[in-house]
Design a protein around this motif. Structure first.
Motif, PDB file in Angstrom:
ATOM      1  N   ARG A 407       0.846  -1.200   0.000  1.00  0.00           N
ATOM      2  CA  ARG A 407       0.000   0.000   0.000  1.00  0.00           C
ATOM      3  C   ARG A 407       0.879   1.247   0.000  1.00  0.00           C
ATOM      4  O   ARG A 407       1.912   1.280   0.649  1.00  0.00           O
ATOM      5  CB  ARG A 407      -0.898  -0.041   1.240  1.00  0.00           C
ATOM      6  N   LYS A 408       0.441   2.256  -0.717  1.00  0.00           N
ATOM      7  CA  LYS A 408       1.220   3.484  -0.776  1.00  0.00           C
ATOM      8  C   LYS A 408       1.164   4.229   0.562  1.00  0.00           C
ATOM      9  O   LYS A 408       0.216   4.076   1.325  1.00  0.00           O
ATOM     10  CB  LYS A 408       0.722   4.373  -1.922  1.00  0.00           C
ATOM     11  N   PRO A 582       4.860   5.856   8.300  1.00  0.00           N
ATOM     12  CA  PRO A 582       4.266   6.102   9.604  1.00  0.00           C
ATOM     13  C   PRO A 582       4.587   5.036  10.635  1.00  0.00           C
ATOM     14  O   PRO A 582       4.355   5.249  11.803  1.00  0.00           O
ATOM     15  CB  PRO A 582       2.769   6.063   9.290  1.00  0.00           C
ATOM     16  N   ASN A 583       5.110   3.917  10.203  1.00  0.00           N
ATOM     17  CA  ASN A 583       5.234   2.830  11.178  1.00  0.00           C
ATOM     18  C   ASN A 583       6.533   2.054  10.995  1.00  0.00           C
ATOM     19  O   ASN A 583       6.606   0.880  11.307  1.00  0.00           O
ATOM     20  CB  ASN A 583       4.014   1.889  11.062  1.00  0.00           C
ATOM     21  N   PHE A 588       9.512   5.157  16.528  1.00  0.00           N
ATOM     22  CA  PHE A 588       9.297   5.306  17.971  1.00  0.00           C
ATOM     23  C   PHE A 588      10.595   5.166  18.761  1.00  0.00           C
ATOM     24  O   PHE A 588      10.589   4.824  19.938  1.00  0.00           O
ATOM     25  CB  PHE A 588       8.224   4.318  18.436  1.00  0.00           C
TER      26      PHE A 588
ATOM     27  N   ILE B 409       0.777  -0.892  16.325  1.00  0.00           N
ATOM     28  CA  ILE B 409       0.446   0.454  15.834  1.00  0.00           C
ATOM     29  C   ILE B 409       0.338   1.403  17.010  1.00  0.00           C
ATOM     30  O   ILE B 409      -0.249   1.076  18.030  1.00  0.00           O
ATOM     31  CB  ILE B 409      -0.896   0.423  15.069  1.00  0.00           C
ATOM     32  N   TRP B 581      -5.962   4.949  11.321  1.00  0.00           N
ATOM     33  CA  TRP B 581      -4.574   5.334  11.481  1.00  0.00           C
ATOM     34  C   TRP B 581      -3.641   4.143  11.596  1.00  0.00           C
ATOM     35  O   TRP B 581      -3.992   3.202  12.286  1.00  0.00           O
ATOM     36  CB  TRP B 581      -4.497   6.175  12.756  1.00  0.00           C
ATOM     37  N   PRO B 582      -2.448   4.168  11.025  1.00  0.00           N
ATOM     38  CA  PRO B 582      -1.987   5.298  10.233  1.00  0.00           C
ATOM     39  C   PRO B 582      -2.191   5.117   8.732  1.00  0.00           C
ATOM     40  O   PRO B 582      -2.064   6.082   8.005  1.00  0.00           O
ATOM     41  CB  PRO B 582      -0.489   5.302  10.535  1.00  0.00           C
ATOM     42  N   ASN B 583      -2.519   3.924   8.293  1.00  0.00           N
ATOM     43  CA  ASN B 583      -2.523   3.726   6.845  1.00  0.00           C
ATOM     44  C   ASN B 583      -3.657   2.813   6.412  1.00  0.00           C
ATOM     45  O   ASN B 583      -3.548   2.133   5.404  1.00  0.00           O
ATOM     46  CB  ASN B 583      -1.150   3.155   6.407  1.00  0.00           C
TER      47      ASN B 583
END
Lengths: 767, 767
Positions: A407-408, A582-583, A588, B409, B581-583
């Motif tokens: 996924r983009k 994002p992940n 983190f 997540i 979130w996030p994707n």
């Protein structure tokens, strides 16, 4: 890694590849690039095509073919060559093992040379070419075949329009023609979306070899000549010229190309070469850095300087320096913040006209930046993260891919990485300090400064509770941490940009009141806005060193998991995974992609040495150096801390990024190869700002020199406020000699002690 | 779906399951829950254990066993029963097909009944139980075996401590004992982390059946009695009482449990049942809603009212209403914003003492909310997203999992979903309007209001450029869109909370100056803070209806891809994927999880009907209703728009969420089953605020009734500022009758026309 696995050194200007490593072809193409800021012709053999990454990237030919990426077009290849001798295709083709090839590149004059010898017979191919600085549209080539024992050779010359493109095919509507009287042929084409006409011409002359017969072959995208040539003294010797013009250069590109092709043929290869050399000699007179004691490092430094020079479109004030220069289409031939913070410093203190042109490009792209700001709900100028000709944002919202799900990913380079705007203001200030060119500031820079200030005003938020202005939702230089608040680098740069806007506002009010009035009318600037800039600059939140002298990269950074890049590598599910938003594995954690707080230090010398040391020691083991921008900045701070050997280690990491191909050319299916021009510019900073400890600020010019043990001496020239001087630094002595032609005495300090040198005077300081 | 696929209706209080569907066991357990706000005993058979989701959740027993989730503990099961007749294990065990079982649940008194008949012989099991409202620690049970043709039965009774736990095992250090004189046994255990002592006692008496022999079996986690019983008239009839006490209830839980166990045995099952019924009769007198014309809907409404009642710890002012009540451990038995916005309204206008207790819980958890604010860099009270006993945040930072990569997540429910704090302020205001209980506000509510205002002050940002306060980086009610700015719901709620804090500040300044002074001293509240609240409330950015009358859910929402949930479903790679979130598939689209702008409308009647209609029509097709909170809110607005049939469709969706098990019990490996108590509370709103159109605000009490065609009449009672009245609404008439005991006349409006009714007076309005 040993450099001899990649190349040999002939002397301190020349690099050699003694035999081709097929896995390195893509890197040769970039590293051995002939360029001049207008075009970049990759270091490939004449018999190679798009499969071997042959390309000639032309500036100012933006076009979008895939609906996503707007990039520069490649020119059809006018040096394409096919040689048939006795029915055999002569050439060094990957996988065939028919010839051995030696490559030689001269970085002084940008000359690419190849010598190939057949393994089956005595036939040799010799070829030499350069992109001319005398005529930017010209690539001159001398091509020879030796030991042709057969009488006749069939040569296929011409212009090959079936070219390598990264993101879709740009050229269409090809038309080719051959003028047999003049031995000139051309191929004209048009970009599909932007409708730019691109003309590639070829003129040629056989200095040895008799043309027996010529047959024209017009293909859909190419034009070829099949020429039967009779060797002379077993030799064929061909001069030819590739000329490229686009309709963005001149109104009649075809006419211009044909004239240039003809003229070049008149002059001949040797004369053309001399003209090019004259210009390069002047450039090196300004920009060379000499290193004694290590020929490898000397060559590497010149490699980097060369690439920073040829990446810059010095001839124009409307074009960007591409993040990969013109070495390939990757990164869209577009400017990032790299341009001001990495590429420009070298020009600021040497070829200042180039620096001015590049900054004027930001002036000419103000409307693109205004549009971006407006589209995102802000005011003023929010410069594009990826800035092409118009300055409109070329960075798509979705471009990374989650390689696990396919996924983009919505990366926020285009909307959260705002520091590009104050970075430009910062560099305008540095340009002003370096040149005292107030006319530029009044006529161009001020509008940029004010519009950036305006943008920042609309972007910050006042936290009434803390009585501070904050900047929320940022992406700083460290790209692994998006959506952060009060990134130290960005906040300090923001304050700086506001202060400099105010400085010039009041300066113009006093000294150029009418120009200010005109500008205020032009951009509808009000007093209350200026008052707001003042307020914000006074109350913007600036993270301060804590009890451990550490500056937090952004709010909450120290609360993140404390680990390092090696540990994170173990956590990757797929080695192609993006580490950031994002992940990704770094998100983190405290692992950062590149210098961030350290980057702040390289730009602002406002912290004590113990703060520098504490932060260097803290952030250094947490930095992955996943960006080529990073090592040079750590080196500058290492040197500032007197840690010359650590600086040298970073020099090695930075200077050889391309030479030893340590970075991948393809990542996640995307071609990201090409020359890392920001790293190239970083090498200049590493030596001048790092080892020589040169700095300018409102207090003037200063030095804090320290030299690594590996080098005996460094020598370079600078131009500070039109006063030229030469610096020599060895282990014991810092020497500064003012140029004989200086109008004024040069004032500067070394280790905070002040000196003045008159024209032609030299000062020596024992270290 | 037809309800008969799930249950039968006996009458308008009783639901029947004629034969067990094994896939529905987990839902029976929740739907057929005996509860009383102190404990919840799931609707399971006596022979079932943890594999069949048997559990008895006890309030105020928070413990963390897995290092991540703090949740309520389950009590050991004192109704566990094993029956051996002639060497055969008698019972209805999933997969064995030995018995047929009929379940019957009476929602009037919370009575669970089971009748099982053997398929092999005539043996029948009958059992009935309820959780007592007379003694909250008691579950009374009558258990019978019929048609025992053999003389002797071996019964294994006792207390089974090997229980179902969602997130780790909580109980340890078990100790069991049997007092054979009194027929009482107990099992004492301790929670591992929180060290709460939990005592479960069992007292029993055979009304029919002679004990021949008793053998005590002490296992590690359980205590059992193996009892040989001789049937009387082929029958065994057993009364037994399960008693649960924790050390959070009383200092000596064991002593208390033994006393209660003994007393219950004295009273006997019938007497206990009557005592419970008396209390329920009083509750229904206040809270029942009668529906004529559709027995299925009548039962469904009562199902929902029942579950909202038993979820509320009415007995305490220090405990939350769990998002799944006490029907299971899911959602930690903790309060979410559901508590104030969904569960409380019913009590605000009926059992106001319960409403007060629940609001006082927020007072007692102020320190938890203060700690959360401080930990995140804010001031005042930022209430926990998941709030247990202490009010500390129980929502972990990482709890969802990316099911594709397996990587956890970081959801920002705990730090970005700030509306929970103003939601509490909102409800304090509603409580005040409904009760005029100024003492509560002065003594408790004001401190909450001021601390929430303080938090909001520290959370908002002033955008100098727009001259507006903004709220940046939010997660609104629609949880699919995190990291958004100026969520309309949150911004309006924020303004409201600030205004009400100011209102009571000035009211106290005038009427209770000393109390205000004390409070100001207690919490160090300054005048400048109050001034800031005023400023923010005046200048907070409130999204206004645009040219299409639409309110944008958050900045940039309308720029997102416009599609619907069906299309997104096709894009799922794994059907267990989280959409947000996030994707997730919804993130970059306008598809929302639940009512958000519509949720704003249900709380604030400040927009014209055409704005309501435009937004309803816009958001409705873009709402997935992925939360059980959603349909009831759409229904309220549909009714307000006079679209009674659409409201009825939403009633169906909402009222049967649990009854027809439309929501999954397990998602992404996480148990999320149990009763949706917020949806239960939503049913009350749907009828009272929706069909009856009841509303209170500073202008007073008003109605805009409209009834769906499917119902002949609805009837309910309300209590408004200590004036009770009865409302009847049919297709033609709205009748309101004031209670005989009212001290004052009741003033209200219907369709904006004002009325006054004295005690015992009735008013009838033709519709």
């Amino acid at each position: 890694m040993n450099h001899e696995d990649f190349f040999k050194i002939k002397d301190d200007w020349n690099l050699q590849i003694e035999s081709l490593d097929e896995e390195q072809l893509v890197h040769y193409g970039s590293n051995l690039l002939c360029g001049n800021g207008y075009l970049g012709y990759r270091g490939t053999l004449e018999e190679w095509g798009k499969e071997q990454y042959q390309a000639c990237v032309i500036t100012d030919t933006y076009d979008m073919a895939d609906g996503k990426w707007r990039e520069l077009s490649n020119s059809p290849n006018a040096l394409t060559t096919e040689v048939m001798v006795a029915g055999e295709n002569i050439g060094d083709f990957p996988g065939q093992n028919k010839m051995t090839t030696e490559l030689d590149f001269n970085y002084k004059y940008g000359v690419f040379k190849r010598i190939s010898e057949s393994k089956n017979n005595n036939i040799e191919i010799f070829s030499e070419r350069f992109a001319s600085y005398d005529n930017l549209h010209l690539i001159a080539n001398n091509y020879q075949l030796k030991n042709i024992e057969n009488d006749e050779v069939e040569l296929k010359l011409g212009i090959n329009g079936d070219i390598w493109d990264l993101n879709g095919t740009h050229l269409e509507n090809f038309r080719g023609e051959y003028n047999s009287n003049k031995n000139i042929l051309y191929l004209k084409a048009e970009t599909g979306e932007s409708k730019i006409t691109l003309v590639t011409a070829l003129s040629f002359r056989f200095k040895k070899g008799k043309i027996k017969n010529v047959k024209v072959e017009n293909e859909k995208k190419s034009i070829y000549l099949l020429i039967n040539v009779e060797a002379e003294s077993d030799k064929i010797d061909l001069d030819r010229n590739m000329i490229v013009y686009s309709s963005n250069d001149v109104d009649a590109p075809l006419k211009a190309a044909l004239i240039d092709a003809d003229e070049a043929l008149e002059l001949g290869y040797q004369k053309l070469k001399e003209k090019n050399q004259t210009i390069w000699d002047k450039k090196w007179e300004l920009m060379d850095i000499k290193i004694k004691g290590n020929i490898l490092d000397q060559l590497a430094v010149r490699f980097n300087l060369y690439h920073n020079i040829i990446a810059a479109p010095a001839h124009s004030d409307r074009l960007p320096i591409g993040a990969r220069g013109l070495s390939c289409q990757a990164y869209q031939g577009s400017a990032f913040w790299d341009q001001e913070i990495f590429n420009l410093p070298m020009f600021l203190y040497t070829e200042t006209e180039t620096a001015k042109n590049i900054l004027k490009y930001r002036y000419h792209t103000l409307n693109g930046a205004r549009k971006k700001a407006k589209d995102l709900g802000y005011d003023g100028a929010f410069y594009a993260w990826i800035s092409g000709k118009s300055g409109k944002e070329l960075c798509p919202s979705f471009f990374f891919k989650d390689v696990i799900s396919g996924r983009k990913i919505r990366n926020h380079f285009n909307d959260w990485q705002i520091h590009v705007s104050p970075d430009i203001s910062y560099t305008i200030w540095k340009y002003y300090l370096a040149t005292k060119d107030i006319d530029f500031v009044v006529d161009y820079g001020s509008e940029i400064l004010f519009e950036v200030a305006r943008f920042l005003h609309s972007r910050v938020h006042y936290n009434q509770y803390k009585d501070k202005y904050e900047i929320i939702r940022l992406l700083g230089p460290d790209e692994y941490h998006e959506n952060v608040d009060n990134n130290a680098f960005t906040n300090y740069q923001t304050q700086f940009a506001l202060k400099k806007a105010l400085y010039f506002y009041y300066k113009m009010e006093n000294e150029y009141p009418e120009k200010l009035l005109d500008l205020k009318n032009k951009i509808d600037l009000t007093e209350s806005e200026v008052t707001a800039w003042q307020q914000i600059s006074e109350k913007i939140y600036l993270p301060q060193p804590d009890e451990n002298r550490l500056i937090e990269q952004f709010d909450g950074y120290f609360d993140l998991e404390d680990t390092n890049a090696e540990v994170l590598k173990e956590r990757l599910i797929d080695k192609e995974e993006y580490w950031g938003w994002p992940n990704g594995v770094a998100v983190f954690t405290q692992v950062i992609k590149q210098a961030d707080v350290i980057q702040l230090f390289t730009l602002h010398d406002i912290f004590s040495e113990d703060v520098l040391a504490a932060n260097y020691d803290y952030y250094e083991p947490r930095t992955q150096h996943g960006s080529s921008l990073s090592p040079s900045q750590y080196a500058v701070i290492a040197a500032r801390l007197g840690r010359a050997e650590e600086a040298y280690d970073y020099f090695k990491k930075s200077a050889f990024i391309d030479l030893m191909s340590t970075n991948k050319a393809v990542s996640g299916g995307t071609f990201i190869g090409g020359v890392h021009t920001a790293a190239a510019g970083g090498i200049w900073q590493l030596i001048i700002n790092g080892f020589a400890g040169m700095k300018i600020d409102r207090k003037g010019l200063s030095f804090k020199p320290v030299l690594c043990q590996e080098w005996e001496e460094i020598e370079f020239k600078l131009n500070y406020q039109a006063k030229k001087f030469n610096v020599t630094l060895d282990q014991n002595m810092f020497k500064l000699k003012a140029a004989a032609g200086n109008d004024e005495a040069l004032e500067f300090s070394i280790f905070e002690k002040e000196y003045t040198v008159d024209a032609a005077e030299e000062i020596k300081i024992e270290l």
